[in-house]
Design a protein around this motif. Structure first.
Motif, PDB file in Angstrom:
ATOM      1  N   THR A  99      -4.453  -1.898  -1.644  1.00 33.92           N
ATOM      2  CA  THR A  99      -3.504  -1.601  -2.728  1.00 33.92           C
ATOM      3  C   THR A  99      -4.253  -1.470  -4.038  1.00 33.92           C
ATOM      4  O   THR A  99      -4.015  -0.539  -4.820  1.00 33.92           O
ATOM      5  N   LEU A 100      -5.144  -2.443  -4.291  1.00 32.47           N
ATOM      6  CA  LEU A 100      -5.897  -2.418  -5.546  1.00 32.47           C
ATOM      7  C   LEU A 100      -6.736  -1.143  -5.643  1.00 32.47           C
ATOM      8  O   LEU A 100      -6.823  -0.529  -6.703  1.00 32.47           O
ATOM      9  N   ARG A 145      -4.549  -7.818  -1.786  1.00 28.29           N
ATOM     10  CA  ARG A 145      -4.474  -6.587  -1.001  1.00 28.29           C
ATOM     11  C   ARG A 145      -5.516  -5.598  -1.525  1.00 28.29           C
ATOM     12  O   ARG A 145      -5.242  -4.816  -2.452  1.00 28.29           O
ATOM     13  N   PRO A 146      -6.712  -5.624  -0.952  1.00 31.32           N
ATOM     14  CA  PRO A 146      -7.773  -4.759  -1.498  1.00 31.32           C
ATOM     15  C   PRO A 146      -7.441  -3.267  -1.435  1.00 31.32           C
ATOM     16  O   PRO A 146      -7.790  -2.528  -2.356  1.00 31.32           O
ATOM     17  N   GLU A 195       0.841  -1.198   0.000  1.00 30.02           N
ATOM     18  CA  GLU A 195       0.000   0.000   0.000  1.00 30.02           C
ATOM     19  C   GLU A 195       0.880   1.254   0.000  1.00 30.02           C
ATOM     20  O   GLU A 195       0.594   2.232  -0.697  1.00 30.02           O
ATOM     21  N   LEU A 207      -0.561  -8.931  -4.891  1.00 26.74           N
ATOM     22  CA  LEU A 207      -1.264  -7.643  -4.969  1.00 26.74           C
ATOM     23  C   LEU A 207      -2.781  -7.837  -4.998  1.00 26.74           C
ATOM     24  O   LEU A 207      -3.528  -7.022  -4.475  1.00 26.74           O
ATOM     25  N   LEU A 208      -3.212  -8.950  -5.644  1.00 30.41           N
ATOM     26  CA  LEU A 208      -4.654  -9.209  -5.771  1.00 30.41           C
ATOM     27  C   LEU A 208      -5.283  -9.509  -4.409  1.00 30.41           C
ATOM     28  O   LEU A 208      -6.492  -9.403  -4.251  1.00 30.41           O
ATOM     29  N   THR A 215      -6.323   1.584  -8.452  1.00 25.28           N
ATOM     30  CA  THR A 215      -7.470   1.929  -9.297  1.00 25.28           C
ATOM     31  C   THR A 215      -7.683   3.440  -9.296  1.00 25.28           C
ATOM     32  O   THR A 215      -7.895   4.054 -10.354  1.00 25.28           O
TER      33      THR A 215
END
Lengths: 503, 151
Positions: free
Chosen positions: A473-474, A470-471, A147, A467-468, A478
């Motif tokens: 981070t996503l 880690r909400p 993050e 990474l997927l 985004t």
């Protein structure tokens, strides 16, 4: 979410005795002086005056230290506007537009705008803290290096944004800055690029480098200029114009609010905090503005974006200190020492058991904003008088101050040498149209980016699928993509809709 | 393509930046070629080198422009950079107090100030007051000549 009984107790605590308020005024003044003098840091002021808090009760000690913090947060923007010297890394973006405004003769308005945005920032920051202290601290615990890297990556997009008309040269400057930022020991203990110089083991001292690149190189360029402001009639110091600037800040509520929200959430991230929040706020304001080319040329919105974010960061860093007992930077680390001196440990238990004290600290900051405005309005005319000093006196004085300040930051001769080296590099960059701000952002973010990327790599074992999982981070990535390409995606989608419509 | 001294300076700056990037990449590579060490440095250095090459080619193609012709000479800045460098380099020997007084006085004289009262008065007042202020505020000793110090 809000404990009303604790609110009542906190208000009673603050209103029953005026004594704690008496130490707020000297606290703000100390902060203003330390913030406004390049090289003297807010954390340094707090450390110097920390022993005095031994003779105060905990509440008084906190009021005194947060007053220094509040005064210093605003004070560091003053040299950024008047001399192009950001007193701290949190005032970098203030210099981008504040200094061009000062050179145009709008120094009064620029200082007023900075004050207005700072006052609003502190106010809204602590208001958010009052309502959301527990969720913010919970969020901070969920943040990992991935993050952090996403946030830093967002800050790095500023390099392209600041590249100006010479895009390729600006990118080169920013990327070389990133490399310079990684000089020294890496987190894995590998030494790079020091040429055997022991002063570089911890890397290039960032703030002296910033002083050299921004201030010293600009002063070298201005050698033949008689005054900072060319137009003699614009050289006046006018409290009415400062007040006008103060109210001008509130004409851009979206910029203020966006800066404040970025400031409080990014400011809560330990280690990154206010250094990045002012950059993020600046880049987002510039990107969303109808006239992005005017940024860097003295657009008041640039000053508002930066000052609202860096002053709100104070509340963000206080959230992690109070709720988790984690200091986000130098200033909150000194506050943690004050906690220890009064046998108090920050954290969930402190929030739960001493909610009235926490609320009292927050409410006291609302009062501090009013005092800050009054004291700053008294002192700003004096500080703004710097535009009346002939450049042949101002240049050597500011250069010498930068040298003293850089020694103060490093404690050895490496600070002054860094200012000199980066003054020459900055002068060359300016002369050959390489973006100095982009290079400075690179130097500032280089080691932060490498550390967070490395930690993510080590945790994930090199697996990108990490990474997927880690909400946050996503979500940040985004937002970053939307912020970069949102308008293009929107226009692409609308053109597709137009094409599909039957004619 | 018109190729003169002014564009040569531009090209030298690009070459300088590319040389620093190459040297730093090699330095980091020889220190450790593990991905942990090069995770950021390698991609950034490669992109920087590519951009430097592109800029070099662009500048060679464009040649000298009006911007090159209008650029100010470095004649007045050169001596100022010189005395600033001497000031910083001699700080440890001369001390902050004496070095600052000499730097300010020399700067004022170079900038055309000929009133000796102002040159001596301002450099002495500024140098001594600022030195005293910082020596009092900073938690570590500073090199000094006129004031006592533990440096």
């Amino acid at each position: 979410m809000i404990d009303t009984v604790a609110v009542e107790q906190a208000l009673l605590l603050l209103s029953s005795d005026l004594t704690p308020w008496l130490i707020v005024i000297p606290g703000i003044l100390i902060g203003l002086v330390f913030g406004a003098i390049p090289g003297l840091q807010i954390s340094m002021a707090m450390a110097i005056f920390l022993p005095m808090t031994l003779y105060m009760d905990f509440m008084q000690a906190m009021l005194f230290l947060t007053a220094i913090f509040t005064g210093g947060s605003f004070g560091s923007g003053v040299p950024a506007i008047l001399m192009n010297i950001p007193g701290t890394s949190s005032a970098i973006a203030t210099a981008f537009d504040g200094y061009p405004m000062a050179r145009r003769g709008e120094h009064n308005q620029a200082l007023g705008i900075a004050l207005g945005a700072s006052a609003f920032g502190v106010l809204i920051g602590y208001l958010i803290l009052f309502v959301l202290i527990k969720p913010i601290s919970g969020l901070v615990l969920k943040l990992g290096p991935a993050e952090l890297f996403a946030v830093i990556l967002w800050g790095m997009t500023l390099i392209a944004s600041l590249s100006g008309t010479h895009m390729l040269k600006g990118l080169i400057a920013g990327f070389v800055g990133l490399l310079i930022g990684t000089i020294g020991f890496s987190d894995t203990g590998i030494l790079r690029g020091t040429l055997g110089n022991e002063y570089l083991l911890d890397g290039v001292p960032v703030i002296p480098a910033m002083m050299g690149m921004f201030a010293a190189s600009e002063l070298l360029r201005l050698v033949n200029t008689p005054y900072l402001v060319d137009n003699e009639s614009a050289r006046k110091v006018d409290i009415r114009l400062i007040l006008k600037g103060f109210f001008q800040a509130f004409r851009h509520p979206i910029v203020l609010l966006r800066g404040s929200i970025i400031g409080v959430f990014v400011g809560a991230v330990p280690g990154v905090g206010s250094s990045v929040s002012n950059l993020l706020s600046y880049v987002e304001t510039k990107r969303r503005d109808k006239n992005p080319q005017s940024f860097g040329e003295g657009n008041p919105k640039g000053v508002i974006a930066s000052e609202s974010a860096n002053s709100t960061s104070e509340a963000g860093s206080m959230a992690t200190l109070l709720a988790l007992g984690i200091p986000g930077g130098g200033a909150t680390a000194v506050m943690l020492a004050a906690f220890a001196m009064h046998n108090i440990t920050g954290g969930p238990q402190f929030i739960r058991e001493e909610t009235d004290i926490v609320y009292a600290i927050i409410f006291a900051n609302f009062g501090q904003v009013v005092l800050l405005m009054g004291l700053a309005l008294l002192f700003l005319p004096m500080l703004a008088s710097v535009v009346k000093v002939p450049m042949k006196y101002l240049i050597p004085s500011v250069l010498a101050l930068a040298i003293f300040g850089s020694f103060g930051l490093t404690g050895n001769i490496s600070g002054p040498i860094t200012v000199l080296v980066f003054a020459i590099i900055g002068w060359i960059f300016r002369r050959y149209n390489y973006s100095v701000p982009a290079a400075v952002i690179g130097i500032l973010l280089g080691s932060m980016a490498e550390d967070s990327l490395l930690h993510s790599y080590q945790i994930s074992g090199g697996n990108i699928a990490y990474l997927l999982e880690r909400p946050i981070t996503l979500a940040i990535l985004t937002l970053l993509i939307l912020s970069l390409f949102g308008s293009k995606i929107k226009s692409f989608l609308s053109s597709r809709t137009q094409d599909l419509k039957p004619t | 393509m018109e190729f003169n001294k002014k564009i040569l300076a531009d090209l030298l700056v690009v070459i300088g930046l590319a040389s620093f990037t190459s040297w730093y990449l090699l330095n980091a590579w020889f220190a450790s070629s593990q991905p942990e060490n090069l995770i950021l440095i390698l991609p950034i250095a490669v992109i920087t080198l590519a951009m430097c090459s592109l800029e070099f080619i662009q500048q060679c193609r464009t040649g000298t422009t009006s911007a090159h012709e209008e650029r100010e000479t470095a004649e007045t800045t050169g001596p100022i950079i010189g005395i600033f460098s001497i000031y910083v380099i001699t700080l440890e020997w001369l001390g902050f107090d004496l070095a600052t007084i000499l730097f300010i006085a020399t700067f004022l004289w170079l900038q055309g100030e000929r009133r000796w009262f102002w040159i001596v008065g301002y450099s002495l007042c500024f140098g001594l007051l600022v030195t005293l202020f910082f020596s009092y505020m900073l938690p570590y000793p500073m090199p000094m000549s006129l004031f006592p110090t533990d440096y």
